[in-house]
Design a protein around this motif. Structure first.
Motif, mmCIF file in Angstrom:
data_model
loop_
_atom_site.group_PDB
_atom_site.id
_atom_site.type_symbol
_atom_site.label_atom_id
_atom_site.label_comp_id
_atom_site.label_asym_id
_atom_site.label_seq_id
_atom_site.Cartn_x
_atom_site.Cartn_y
_atom_site.Cartn_z
ATOM 1 N N GLU A 1 1.443 -25.638 -4.843
ATOM 2 C CA GLU A 1 1.389 -24.876 -6.083
ATOM 3 C C GLU A 1 2.740 -24.245 -6.395
ATOM 4 O O GLU A 1 3.216 -24.288 -7.539
ATOM 5 N N GLN A 2 3.366 -23.659 -5.364
ATOM 6 C CA GLN A 2 4.661 -23.028 -5.572
ATOM 7 C C GLN A 2 5.710 -24.051 -6.008
ATOM 8 O O GLN A 2 6.536 -23.781 -6.888
ATOM 9 N N LYS A 3 5.676 -25.230 -5.399
ATOM 10 C CA LYS A 3 6.613 -26.282 -5.796
ATOM 11 C C LYS A 3 6.368 -26.718 -7.243
ATOM 12 O O LYS A 3 7.312 -26.943 -8.006
ATOM 13 N N ARG B 1 -0.945 -21.741 -15.249
ATOM 14 C CA ARG B 1 -0.841 -21.829 -13.792
ATOM 15 C C ARG B 1 -2.210 -22.178 -13.200
ATOM 16 O O ARG B 1 -2.908 -21.321 -12.659
ATOM 17 N N PHE C 1 4.955 -24.875 -9.653
ATOM 18 C CA PHE C 1 5.387 -23.801 -10.544
ATOM 19 C C PHE C 1 6.909 -23.767 -10.661
ATOM 20 O O PHE C 1 7.455 -23.567 -11.758
ATOM 21 N N LYS C 2 7.599 -23.957 -9.533
ATOM 22 C CA LYS C 2 9.063 -23.964 -9.553
ATOM 23 C C LYS C 2 9.581 -25.122 -10.412
ATOM 24 O O LYS C 2 10.546 -24.965 -11.177
ATOM 25 N N ARG D 1 -4.836 -23.560 -10.589
ATOM 26 C CA ARG D 1 -4.854 -23.640 -9.127
ATOM 27 C C ARG D 1 -5.151 -25.065 -8.695
ATOM 28 O O ARG D 1 -6.064 -25.706 -9.207
ATOM 29 N N ILE E 1 -1.142 -24.126 -1.287
ATOM 30 C CA ILE E 1 -0.333 -22.999 -1.772
ATOM 31 C C ILE E 1 1.123 -23.412 -1.899
ATOM 32 O O ILE E 1 1.802 -23.103 -2.895
ATOM 33 N N ILE E 2 1.619 -24.133 -0.881
ATOM 34 C CA ILE E 2 3.003 -24.620 -0.938
ATOM 35 C C ILE E 2 3.182 -25.588 -2.100
ATOM 36 O O ILE E 2 4.186 -25.528 -2.840
#
Length: 344
Positions: free
Chosen positions: A131-133, A245, A135-136, A247, A128-129
């Protein structure tokens, strides 16, 4: 129990009819065969889980897991069965060293998918972390694509506002000078409405008209620039919304997440190494058991069998050589006889 024992003896790679002539060795080889069997079983589970994380198809995972487990089982069986007990330990160790290296490599390969399953909860949180990185990073790249134009437009807006402010300051200054000339507090210090005041008043009025013209023009430019910035912001938002996006849930992503966890957490790193060492111990156990176990009756019988085969091979070769020599001698004699008959 006898069937299970016989199956484990088969797994050990031993020659069962010969092993039956040395029954004291059956427990040792049954233990080796059991270790080889369960190593293949763990390899099947590991390979099946690895393929499940890639394709998410149960039939493909079962098929690949079975093939992978049988391959590892057959390879381990060959490694152990190909080791022969010799008189000297170091001679045996030199022969076993390549097999030990291969066993370590196999252990590290089959341990990784099971490590991913053991640390699945921690890996999911790390994914999850990640993925957020990701996406950012994608959003930053999209914004970076338009940032130069936005910066240029903001600079143009600031320049237009500064020009209006400067012109407004000049107008206010000229108006103040004209007012001071009119009331005698500045300029010539004479209170009058004469030519000097009229000239200063004309300059102030001209500055006021220039200010109004510049203010209207620049305000129009500022409005255009702001509209373009708003349109660019809307484009950025739409582009970000259209980003794919996906996963992060593949095998490589899980491996990467496990690497992050081991780098960041000492307990997970130690646990990871303990699991690897456990599989190395399991995989190399048959080789070490075969290496450290004393020479037994089965090894003597096997050596006698191999020696008898070697002697038989040499005898057969010698007999073939003798038969060949006899045929050559007879052929030579017959050839000489024919030559004598022709010349005689």
């Amino acid at each position: 129990m006898q069937r299970i024992r016989r199956f484990f003896l088969f797994c050990s790679g031993a020659h069962i009819p010969m092993l039956e002539r040395a029954p004291v060795e059956t427990n040792k080889y049954a233990g080796i065969g059991g270790t080889i069997f369960f190593t293949g079983l763990l390899a099947a589970i590991s390979g099946g889980y690895a393929l499940w994380t890639v394709f998410n198809q149960w039939w493909a995972a079962l098929l690949f897991g079975a093939v992978w487990g049988l391959m590892i089982f057959n390879l381990d069986r060959y490694i152990v069965s190909s080791m022969k007990k010799r008189e000297g330990f170091w001679d045996e160790f030199k022969m076993a060293l390549p097999r030990l290296v291969l066993a370590v490599i196999i252990a590290m390969v089959i341990s990784k998918p099971l490590e991913l399953k053991i640390f699945d909860k921690e890996i999911q949180a790390e994914l999850i972390i990640m993925e957020q990185k990701t996406f950012k990073m994608q959003e930053d790249k999209v914004k970076e694509r338009y940032q130069a134009r936005i910066t240029e437009l903001n600079a143009a807006i600031d320049k237009a506002k500064k020009e209006v402010t400067q012109q407004g300051g000049r107008r206010d200054t000229l108006m103040l000078l004209a007012q001071q000339e009119a009331d005698g507090t500045g300029g010539s210090r004479i209170r009058n409405l004469g030519p000097i005041y009229k000239a200063k008043k004309a300059d102030a009025d001209a500055a006021g008209k220039s200010y109004d013209t510049l203010s209207a023009h620049n305000q129009q430019l500022i409005t255009q620039y702001q509209q373009e910035i708003a349109a660019t912001d809307s484009t950025i938002k739409n582009t970000i919304a259209e980003l794919k996006r996906d996963r992060l849930d593949g095998f490589a992503s899980r491996m990467d997440a496990l690497g992050h966890l081991t780098d960041a957490s000492a307990p997970i790193r130690y646990a990871n190494w303990f699991i690897i060492l456990l599989f190395i111990a399991i995989e190399t156990a048959p080789v070490f058991v075969k290496l450290i176990s004393p020479r037994g009756p089965y090894d003597d019988l096997l050596e006698q069998h191999e020696y008898a085969f070697l002697v038989h091979k040499k005898e057969r070769k010698a007999m073939l050589d003798m038969e060949s020599d006899e045929r050559l001698t007879i052929a030579g004699a017959e050839s000489e006889q024919r030559v004598k008959e022709v010349t005689g």
